[in-house]
Design a protein around this motif. Sequence first.
Motif, short mmCIF file in Angstrom:
data_model
loop_
_atom_site.label_atom_id
_atom_site.label_comp_id
_atom_site.label_asym_id
_atom_site.label_seq_id
_atom_site.Cartn_x
_atom_site.Cartn_y
_atom_site.Cartn_z
N ILE A 156 16.31 -8.70 -3.28
CA ILE A 156 14.89 -8.79 -2.96
C ILE A 156 14.61 -7.80 -1.83
N THR A 157 13.57 -7.00 -2.04
CA THR A 157 13.15 -5.99 -1.07
C THR A 157 11.72 -6.30 -0.62
N TRP A 158 11.54 -6.42 0.69
CA TRP A 158 10.21 -6.60 1.28
C TRP A 158 9.84 -5.29 1.96
N THR A 159 8.68 -4.76 1.61
CA THR A 159 8.22 -3.49 2.16
C THR A 159 6.88 -3.69 2.86
N PRO A 160 6.80 -3.42 4.17
CA PRO A 160 5.50 -3.47 4.85
C PRO A 160 4.70 -2.22 4.51
N ASN A 161 3.47 -2.41 4.07
CA ASN A 161 2.62 -1.29 3.69
C ASN A 161 1.65 -0.93 4.81
N ALA A 162 1.19 0.30 4.80
CA ALA A 162 0.29 0.81 5.85
C ALA A 162 -1.00 0.01 5.95
N ASP A 163 -1.45 -0.59 4.84
CA ASP A 163 -2.71 -1.35 4.86
C ASP A 163 -2.54 -2.80 5.32
N GLY A 164 -1.33 -3.17 5.78
CA GLY A 164 -1.09 -4.52 6.27
C GLY A 164 -0.56 -5.48 5.22
N THR A 165 -0.52 -5.05 3.96
CA THR A 165 0.06 -5.89 2.92
C THR A 165 1.58 -5.75 2.95
N VAL A 166 2.25 -6.63 2.22
CA VAL A 166 3.71 -6.57 2.08
C VAL A 166 4.03 -6.68 0.60
N ARG A 167 4.89 -5.80 0.12
CA ARG A 167 5.35 -5.88 -1.27
C ARG A 167 6.69 -6.60 -1.29
N GLN A 168 6.83 -7.58 -2.19
CA GLN A 168 8.12 -8.22 -2.42
C GLN A 168 8.55 -7.87 -3.84
N HIS A 169 9.67 -7.18 -3.96
CA HIS A 169 10.19 -6.78 -5.26
C HIS A 169 11.53 -7.48 -5.45
N TRP A 170 11.58 -8.42 -6.40
CA TRP A 170 12.77 -9.22 -6.67
C TRP A 170 13.39 -8.71 -7.96
N GLU A 171 14.64 -8.29 -7.87
CA GLU A 171 15.36 -7.77 -9.03
C GLU A 171 16.58 -8.64 -9.31
N ASP A 218 7.36 -9.17 -8.88
CA ASP A 218 6.81 -8.06 -8.08
C ASP A 218 5.47 -8.55 -7.54
N GLY A 219 5.41 -8.79 -6.25
CA GLY A 219 4.21 -9.34 -5.68
C GLY A 219 3.73 -8.58 -4.46
N THR A 220 2.42 -8.60 -4.26
CA THR A 220 1.82 -8.02 -3.07
C THR A 220 1.21 -9.14 -2.24
N TYR A 221 1.64 -9.21 -1.01
CA TYR A 221 1.17 -10.21 -0.06
C TYR A 221 -0.06 -9.65 0.65
N LYS A 222 -1.17 -10.40 0.58
CA LYS A 222 -2.40 -10.03 1.30
C LYS A 222 -2.75 -11.19 2.23
N ARG A 223 -3.01 -10.85 3.47
CA ARG A 223 -3.31 -11.90 4.46
C ARG A 223 -4.56 -12.67 4.07
#
Length: 170
Positions: A136-151, A164-169
């Motif tokens: 599982i990879t969590w990537t902080p994005n420039a717009d404040g979201t976080v991508r979680q990619h589970w393989e 594959d999910g995008t976290y939005k506050r």
Amino acid sequence: MHTTMQAKLVAGAIVAMSLAADAADTVAGPCDSNEHRQFDFWMGDWNVYTPGGKLAGVNSISREYGGCVLHERYSTERGYAGESLNAYDAGRKVWHQTWVDTDGTLLLLEGGLRRENMVLEGQVVGPKGEVTKHRITWTPNADGTVRQHWETSEKQGAWTTAFDGTYKRK
């Protein structure tokens, strides 16, 4: 004169307590290192969306146990729920996650920061002895979201996307 002396003693005690409180605020706790803060970008209350923009679930990640643990609580409208405890093991210099859910899954992951991404890996052995690897990879994005990619990867060794999910506050 007696009242003046008492007032000076009380004032002195207040100053001493204030200085002691300030000193306590500056003392580093056991989990205040930069390494312990590497996963802080994931903290917060989130709506989690699929790549197609559909709400997958909600997630809340908070710092607990004196700031030493990130506690995740995830749920969906379909009744699925799970939670994880995440902690930095300073002795081994590795992040650890224990995930449990309503499907009976127990997933143990370990890893750490790779560039700006938190990457944790582990494996599950099924009831028939089959091994499934998880990354599982969590990537902080420039717009404040976080991508979680589970393989996941099975015997063949090829990685496939499990989630594959995008976290939005919120």
